[in-house]
Write a protein that holds these residues in place. Structure first.
Motif, mmCIF file in Angstrom:
data_model
loop_
_atom_site.group_PDB
_atom_site.id
_atom_site.type_symbol
_atom_site.label_atom_id
_atom_site.label_comp_id
_atom_site.label_asym_id
_atom_site.label_seq_id
_atom_site.Cartn_x
_atom_site.Cartn_y
_atom_site.Cartn_z
ATOM 1 N N THR A 192 0.855 -1.184 0.000
ATOM 2 C CA THR A 192 0.000 0.000 0.000
ATOM 3 C C THR A 192 0.891 1.234 0.000
ATOM 4 O OG1 THR A 192 -0.123 0.037 2.410
ATOM 5 C CG2 THR A 192 -1.886 -1.130 1.245
ATOM 6 N N MET A 193 0.356 2.323 -0.508
ATOM 7 C CA MET A 193 1.053 3.598 -0.497
ATOM 8 C C MET A 193 0.365 4.499 0.524
ATOM 9 S SD MET A 193 3.587 3.489 -2.404
ATOM 10 C CE MET A 193 4.115 1.918 -3.018
ATOM 11 N N PRO A 194 1.157 5.246 1.317
ATOM 12 C CA PRO A 194 0.576 5.983 2.438
ATOM 13 C C PRO A 194 -0.352 7.133 2.040
ATOM 14 C CG PRO A 194 2.917 6.427 2.249
ATOM 15 C CD PRO A 194 2.594 5.368 1.260
ATOM 16 N N LYS A 195 0.052 7.972 1.125
ATOM 17 C CA LYS A 195 -0.746 9.141 0.732
ATOM 18 C C LYS A 195 -0.505 9.407 -0.748
ATOM 19 C CE LYS A 195 -0.260 11.307 5.227
ATOM 20 N NZ LYS A 195 0.304 12.424 5.972
ATOM 21 N N VAL A 196 -1.436 9.048 -1.566
ATOM 22 C CA VAL A 196 -1.276 9.165 -3.017
ATOM 23 C C VAL A 196 -1.909 10.455 -3.520
ATOM 24 C CG1 VAL A 196 -1.935 8.147 -5.227
ATOM 25 C CG2 VAL A 196 -1.157 6.679 -3.368
ATOM 26 N N THR A 197 -1.164 11.162 -4.353
ATOM 27 C CA THR A 197 -1.698 12.313 -5.073
ATOM 28 C C THR A 197 -1.628 11.981 -6.561
ATOM 29 O OG1 THR A 197 -0.887 13.832 -3.389
ATOM 30 C CG2 THR A 197 -1.459 14.784 -5.525
ATOM 31 N N LEU A 198 -2.739 12.156 -7.263
ATOM 32 C CA LEU A 198 -2.816 11.830 -8.677
ATOM 33 C C LEU A 198 -3.672 12.864 -9.370
ATOM 34 C CD1 LEU A 198 -2.551 9.731 -11.078
ATOM 35 C CD2 LEU A 198 -4.752 8.870 -10.290
ATOM 36 N N TYR A 199 -3.192 13.381 -10.497
ATOM 37 C CA TYR A 199 -4.037 14.207 -11.353
ATOM 38 C C TYR A 199 -3.515 14.174 -12.770
ATOM 39 C CZ TYR A 199 -0.579 17.946 -10.483
ATOM 40 O OH TYR A 199 0.572 18.682 -10.356
ATOM 41 N N ALA A 200 -4.418 14.407 -13.694
ATOM 42 C CA ALA A 200 -4.060 14.497 -15.103
ATOM 43 C C ALA A 200 -3.510 15.890 -15.358
ATOM 44 C CB ALA A 200 -5.271 14.231 -15.981
ATOM 45 N N PHE A 201 -2.407 15.987 -16.073
ATOM 46 C CA PHE A 201 -1.851 17.294 -16.405
ATOM 47 C C PHE A 201 -2.882 18.083 -17.196
ATOM 48 C CE2 PHE A 201 2.209 15.165 -15.568
ATOM 49 C CZ PHE A 201 2.808 16.118 -14.762
ATOM 50 N N GLY A 202 -3.048 19.342 -16.820
ATOM 51 C CA GLY A 202 -4.044 20.189 -17.461
ATOM 52 C C GLY A 202 -5.395 20.126 -16.773
ATOM 53 N N LYS A 203 -5.548 19.220 -15.827
ATOM 54 C CA LYS A 203 -6.823 19.076 -15.109
ATOM 55 C C LYS A 203 -6.546 18.963 -13.610
ATOM 56 C CE LYS A 203 -8.887 16.890 -19.051
ATOM 57 N NZ LYS A 203 -9.619 15.814 -19.618
ATOM 58 N N GLU A 204 -5.740 19.884 -13.102
ATOM 59 C CA GLU A 204 -5.308 19.830 -11.707
ATOM 60 C C GLU A 204 -6.470 19.969 -10.724
ATOM 61 O OE1 GLU A 204 -3.741 21.451 -14.099
ATOM 62 O OE2 GLU A 204 -1.721 20.636 -14.093
ATOM 63 N N ASP A 205 -7.598 20.579 -11.159
ATOM 64 C CA ASP A 205 -8.724 20.717 -10.218
ATOM 65 C C ASP A 205 -9.368 19.360 -9.936
ATOM 66 O OD1 ASP A 205 -8.251 22.791 -12.026
ATOM 67 O OD2 ASP A 205 -10.333 23.088 -12.493
ATOM 68 N N ASP A 206 -9.117 18.377 -10.787
ATOM 69 C CA ASP A 206 -9.703 17.047 -10.612
ATOM 70 C C ASP A 206 -8.731 16.086 -9.936
ATOM 71 O OD1 ASP A 206 -11.955 17.940 -11.911
ATOM 72 O OD2 ASP A 206 -11.308 17.209 -13.868
ATOM 73 N N SER A 207 -7.907 16.600 -9.042
ATOM 74 C CA SER A 207 -6.900 15.735 -8.432
ATOM 75 C C SER A 207 -7.543 14.744 -7.462
ATOM 76 C CB SER A 207 -5.838 16.566 -7.706
ATOM 77 O OG SER A 207 -6.407 17.187 -6.581
ATOM 78 N N ILE A 208 -6.884 13.630 -7.327
ATOM 79 C CA ILE A 208 -7.279 12.603 -6.372
ATOM 80 C C ILE A 208 -6.217 12.612 -5.288
ATOM 81 C CG2 ILE A 208 -7.567 10.135 -6.006
ATOM 82 C CD1 ILE A 208 -8.391 9.946 -8.953
ATOM 83 N N TYR A 209 -6.630 12.800 -4.098
ATOM 84 C CA TYR A 209 -5.697 12.777 -2.976
ATOM 85 C C TYR A 209 -6.239 11.804 -1.949
ATOM 86 C CZ TYR A 209 -3.031 14.127 1.113
ATOM 87 O OH TYR A 209 -2.232 14.104 2.217
ATOM 88 N N SER A 210 -5.465 10.808 -1.638
ATOM 89 C CA SER A 210 -5.894 9.800 -0.674
ATOM 90 C C SER A 210 -5.097 9.963 0.608
ATOM 91 C CB SER A 210 -5.689 8.401 -1.245
ATOM 92 O OG SER A 210 -5.987 7.435 -0.284
ATOM 93 N N LYS A 211 -5.787 10.298 1.686
ATOM 94 C CA LYS A 211 -5.119 10.402 2.990
ATOM 95 C C LYS A 211 -4.905 9.027 3.594
ATOM 96 C CE LYS A 211 -7.028 14.902 4.107
ATOM 97 N NZ LYS A 211 -7.876 15.665 5.006
ATOM 98 N N ASP A 212 -5.724 8.079 3.193
ATOM 99 C CA ASP A 212 -5.626 6.726 3.716
ATOM 100 C C ASP A 212 -4.703 5.900 2.827
ATOM 101 O OD1 ASP A 212 -7.529 7.316 5.692
ATOM 102 O OD2 ASP A 212 -9.147 6.944 4.262
ATOM 103 N N PRO A 213 -4.014 4.928 3.410
ATOM 104 C CA PRO A 213 -3.183 4.045 2.584
ATOM 105 C C PRO A 213 -4.032 3.344 1.530
ATOM 106 C CG PRO A 213 -2.699 3.729 4.903
ATOM 107 C CD PRO A 213 -3.913 4.613 4.828
ATOM 108 N N THR A 214 -3.495 3.219 0.342
ATOM 109 C CA THR A 214 -4.224 2.581 -0.750
ATOM 110 C C THR A 214 -3.331 1.559 -1.442
ATOM 111 O OG1 THR A 214 -5.498 2.982 -2.756
ATOM 112 C CG2 THR A 214 -3.626 4.430 -2.399
ATOM 113 N N SER A 215 -3.941 0.477 -1.914
ATOM 114 C CA SER A 215 -3.183 -0.582 -2.576
ATOM 115 C C SER A 215 -3.344 -0.549 -4.090
ATOM 116 C CB SER A 215 -3.614 -1.948 -2.047
ATOM 117 O OG SER A 215 -4.989 -2.140 -2.309
ATOM 118 N N GLY A 216 -4.083 0.431 -4.593
ATOM 119 C CA GLY A 216 -4.266 0.553 -6.028
ATOM 120 C C GLY A 216 -4.927 1.876 -6.360
#
Length: 154
Positions: free
Chosen positions: A48-72
């Motif tokens: 699992t990853m502790p805190k994942v930040t993910l967004y598509a370039f050019g669409k930073e307002d749609d970012s996904i930020y997970s405070k909880d550990p995630t395995s995918g």
């Protein structure tokens, strides 16, 4: 009696012609799914990853930020282009990776009520290797199914 019989026939005709095409009860989202694996002493394990930040370039307002550990994680590919670029950071203390997915798009008819879904065929995966060591393509076809397409090795 004639009016009652005529009313029953009219109601039967109306219910037989009920239009079910206005309702969509099927998931038409197509998302690229990835899981995480960690290699230590030549032994590979799910992680699992502790805190994942993910967004598509050019669409930073749609970012996904997970405070909880995630395995995918799930990536929403661009339905109007043949490639998508993502910013992917496993933890705020780690250097981020850039991911580029190149694919082919195909419209797929789901139903009259749901319309079309866009299916993707993954051609190329490019990644910087700041945290991600390698990416294994497990399934090139990105559909409405719930299958894992990629495995990220750390």
């Amino acid at each position: 009696m004639r009016y009652i019989l005529l009313t029953i026939c009219a109601l039967a005709c109306l219910t037989a012609c009920d239009d079910d095409t206005k309702v969509c009860d099927v998931d038409v989202r197509t998302e690229l799914r990835a899981n995480f694996r960690y290699v230590l002493n030549n032994v590979e394990k799910d992680t699992t990853m502790p805190k994942v930040t993910l967004y598509a370039f050019g669409k930073e307002d749609d970012s996904i930020y997970s405070k909880d550990p995630t395995s995918g994680i799930q990536f929403s590919l661009d339905r109007t282009a043949d490639s998508s670029r993502f910013y992917f950071q496993t933890d705020s203390t780690r250097i981020a990776d850039t991911l580029i997915f190149r694919y082919r798009r195909q419209p797929h008819f789901v139903s009259a009520g749901c319309g079309f879904a866009t299916y993707f065929t993954l051609d190329t995966v490019i990644s910087t290797n700041n945290v991600i060591k390698s990416i294994q393509v497990r399934n090139h076809n990105v559909t409405t199914g719930n299958e894992t397409n990629l495995t990220f090795h750390f």
